[in-house]
Design a protein around this motif. Structure first.
Motif, PDB file in Angstrom:
ATOM      1  N   TRP A 190       0.836  -1.209   0.000  1.00 54.33           N
ATOM      2  CA  TRP A 190       0.000   0.000   0.000  1.00 54.33           C
ATOM      3  C   TRP A 190       0.865   1.250   0.000  1.00 54.33           C
ATOM      4  O   TRP A 190       0.652   2.178  -0.795  1.00 54.33           O
ATOM      5  CB  TRP A 190      -0.909  -0.007   1.226  1.00 54.33           C
ATOM      6  CG  TRP A 190      -1.698   1.263   1.372  1.00 54.33           C
ATOM      7  CD1 TRP A 190      -2.891   1.581   0.799  1.00 54.33           C
ATOM      8  CD2 TRP A 190      -1.298   2.417   2.132  1.00 54.33           C
ATOM      9  NE1 TRP A 190      -3.272   2.850   1.145  1.00 54.33           N
ATOM     10  CE2 TRP A 190      -2.313   3.398   1.967  1.00 54.33           C
ATOM     11  CE3 TRP A 190      -0.201   2.715   2.927  1.00 54.33           C
ATOM     12  CZ2 TRP A 190      -2.243   4.647   2.582  1.00 54.33           C
ATOM     13  CZ3 TRP A 190      -0.130   3.969   3.534  1.00 54.33           C
ATOM     14  CH2 TRP A 190      -1.144   4.912   3.368  1.00 54.33           C
ATOM     15  N   SER A 203       2.584   2.217  -3.244  1.00 58.09           N
ATOM     16  CA  SER A 203       1.727   2.742  -4.306  1.00 58.09           C
ATOM     17  C   SER A 203       1.112   4.099  -3.970  1.00 58.09           C
ATOM     18  O   SER A 203       0.729   4.827  -4.878  1.00 58.09           O
ATOM     19  CB  SER A 203       0.586   1.758  -4.589  1.00 58.09           C
ATOM     20  OG  SER A 203       1.090   0.549  -5.071  1.00 58.09           O
ATOM     21  N   ARG A 204       1.022   4.433  -2.683  1.00 59.16           N
ATOM     22  CA  ARG A 204       0.211   5.588  -2.319  1.00 59.16           C
ATOM     23  C   ARG A 204       0.975   6.772  -1.731  1.00 59.16           C
ATOM     24  O   ARG A 204       0.550   7.909  -1.932  1.00 59.16           O
ATOM     25  CB  ARG A 204      -0.861   5.153  -1.301  1.00 59.16           C
ATOM     26  CG  ARG A 204      -1.797   4.064  -1.799  1.00 59.16           C
ATOM     27  CD  ARG A 204      -2.660   4.541  -2.947  1.00 59.16           C
ATOM     28  NE  ARG A 204      -3.526   3.482  -3.446  1.00 59.16           N
ATOM     29  CZ  ARG A 204      -4.716   3.171  -2.955  1.00 59.16           C
ATOM     30  NH1 ARG A 204      -5.186   3.843  -1.916  1.00 59.16           N
ATOM     31  NH2 ARG A 204      -5.436   2.204  -3.479  1.00 59.16           N
ATOM     32  N   VAL A 254      -2.805  -1.885  -8.000  1.00 53.89           N
ATOM     33  CA  VAL A 254      -2.677  -0.629  -7.276  1.00 53.89           C
ATOM     34  C   VAL A 254      -1.451   0.081  -7.806  1.00 53.89           C
ATOM     35  O   VAL A 254      -0.325  -0.298  -7.503  1.00 53.89           O
ATOM     36  CB  VAL A 254      -2.539  -0.864  -5.759  1.00 53.89           C
ATOM     37  CG1 VAL A 254      -2.515   0.459  -5.021  1.00 53.89           C
ATOM     38  CG2 VAL A 254      -3.672  -1.734  -5.258  1.00 53.89           C
ATOM     39  N   ALA A 306      -0.962  -5.710  -5.719  1.00 57.71           N
ATOM     40  CA  ALA A 306      -0.864  -5.798  -4.263  1.00 57.71           C
ATOM     41  C   ALA A 306      -1.033  -7.219  -3.749  1.00 57.71           C
ATOM     42  O   ALA A 306      -0.291  -7.668  -2.881  1.00 57.71           O
ATOM     43  CB  ALA A 306      -1.902  -4.877  -3.624  1.00 57.71           C
TER      44      ALA A 306
END
Length: 487
Positions: free
Chosen positions: A87, A90-91, A457, A462
């Motif tokens: 996570w 990717s974010r 993602v 993911a």
């Protein structure tokens, strides 16, 4: 020749199935090869033919009582990192991701080592064979110690006489800075070694694009080689090589960066400064360990991918000569150090007595443990993307990730074939193996768009990443639970 970041494309199902089949075959070979090498080591030791190590090919011994309850913090850290890292990759913003990666790598290394108790973090450096035990001979007159290093080599501790003077002088400098003792030394080694995750990510971003670098971060953090980052001095060597390469890549990439308005501004001066700094770090590698010369294949691969401006190359060259020139002027001649160390190696009853034939394969089995099953699964694709890049003369982001990884692998193969590294490679391989770990991301990123129930993602698949990250973590946890290493 720098890779360009392209949009993902669908891959025909037959091609995807063939790639998956090759990956699983590689994982089977990975597991069978490790088992076979350990079985052969057990047989040789039982026959009295391999007595230098209790658990060949590792310089370690099997635990009489495998760790169970004390592994709970490490298991919890692994579970949290497996859940969060894909996570975060990717974010979160890039600079924040680098900090998260460094912190995650430190958490993972410390959690694994602390399953033997908090004292285990510094205990490896307390051994009478290690560098800190040799500091007493340095303290009276470091310059005299350096001038006479080669001629007095036989009177030093095992690790001091097996390496150039720079590792010992680094710990002496740490002590002079007001951070004495093996506790501070261990903290320094762990902090430096885990920072290499960020350095490798920065390098990959320069050569392969941000999406490829982000995808590699979770695998770099959860690499099984973290077992020897806390605490072997080779983790510090990893950091020096990784940051030297990262600065070189940044310098080559930023020689003339584009301004936000589309105009171009001259970034030559900062780029040259970064190149000089990178050269200083890389020039120090042969003075940290004689076996680090093949690691220069990695920055060379980076330079081939980016093709920097002449001024950057000049700055890099100027930096490369700083450490060799300083040591030579202060009285340490590197070729004499190599010869003296080789002499002490040949007359010792340590690694020189180990079987070349056995460790030719045993060293590769240890490399397989350090890098984990995810790298084994990705190796067929790694070879494929390099072959395709050579055939088409077009470097994809995947090929730009694969080239530094294969350069590091080539360096390890050269050392293995030379017979210089026979055993104890669980620490010696650390500066090389971290680059190979980045190739694990090639099976969960790149030009494959996921469909159906698998979630995409950004550039990281993911669900697939978490399964392989879990496999990496389980590998490290199993080794920690079953094996007691001096590092």
């Amino acid at each position: 020749m720098t890779a360009t970041d392209t949009r993902p494309q669908d891959v025909p199902a037959p091609v995807a199935r063939r790639g998956s089949r090759a990956g699983w075959i590689a994982v089977a070979v990975w597991a069978a090869g490790i088992a076979a090498v350990f079985a052969a080591g057990w047989y040789l030791r039982r026959a009295g033919l391999a007595t230098e190590d209790a658990l060949p090919p590792l310089h370690a011994r099997a635990r009489s009582h495998p760790l169970t309850g004390r592994m709970a913090p490490a298991v919890a850290a692994a579970a949290a990192l497996v859940a969060v890292l894909p996570w975060a990759a990717s974010r979160v913003r890039w600079r924040v991701l680098l900090a998260v990666a460094w912190a995650g790598a430190a958490l993972w290394a410390v959690a694994l080592a602390a399953s033997d108790g908090w004292g285990a973090l510094a205990r490896p450096l307390d051994a009478p064979t290690e560098y800190p035990a040799g500091l007493a001979q340095v303290r009276p007159d470091p310059l005299e110690w350096l001038r006479t290093f080669t001629e007095r080599l036989g009177g030093y501790t095992t690790h001091v006489r097996g390496h150039p003077p720079l590792p010992t002088l680094t710990l002496w400098a740490l002590e002079k800075a007001g951070l004495p003792g093996t506790g501070w030394a261990a903290a320094f080694v762990i902090a430096a070694g885990t920072s290499a995750v960020a350095a490798i990510a920065v390098t990959l971003r320069c050569v392969a694009g941000e999406r490829a670098a982000r995808a590699a971060v979770p695998f770099l953090v959860l690499a099984p080689l973290a077992l020897w980052v806390a605490t072997a001095m080779d983790a510090f060597f990893l950091a020096v090589g990784a940051w030297g390469t990262a600065l070189t890549a940044l310098a080559a990439r930023r020689a003339r960066p584009a301004a936000p308005d589309g105009a171009r501004r001259d970034g030559t001066r900062p780029a040259v400064a970064a190149a000089v700094a990178g050269g200083v770090l890389l020039g120090g590698l042969p003075y940290l360990s004689y076996g680090l010369l093949p690691l220069f294949a990695v920055p060379l691969a980076v330079l081939l991918l980016i093709r920097p401006r002449p001024r950057v190359l000049a700055g890099l060259g100027a930096g490369l000569v700083v450490v060799p020139a300083a040591f030579t002027l202060l009285g340490f001649w590197w070729p004499d150090g190599v010869r003296a160390t080789l002499d002490t190696y040949l007359v010792s009853r340590g690694s020189a007595q180990r079987s070349y034939a056995y460790f030719l394969f045993g060293d590769l089995a240890v490399l397989a443990l350090l890098t984990g099953p995810a790298v084994a699964y990705a190796l067929p694709r790694t070879a494929h993307v390099l072959w395709r890049a050579a055939r088409t003369r077009a470097v994809s982001p995947a090929a730009a990730v694969a080239l530094p990884a294969c350069a590091a692998l080539l360096g390890m193969v050269v050392l293995d074939l030379s017979g210089v590294t026979k055993g104890e490679v669980e620490r010696i391989w650390v500066p090389f193996a971290a680059w190979l770990v980045a190739a694990a991301s090639l099976r969960v990123t790149g030009p494959v768009r996921t469909v159906g129930s698998v979630r995409t993602v950004g550039s990281v698949r993911a669900d697939g990443a978490r399964w392989w990250l879990a496999a990496q973590a389980v590998t490290a946890l199993a080794v920690q639970a079953l094996v007691l290493s001096p590092w």
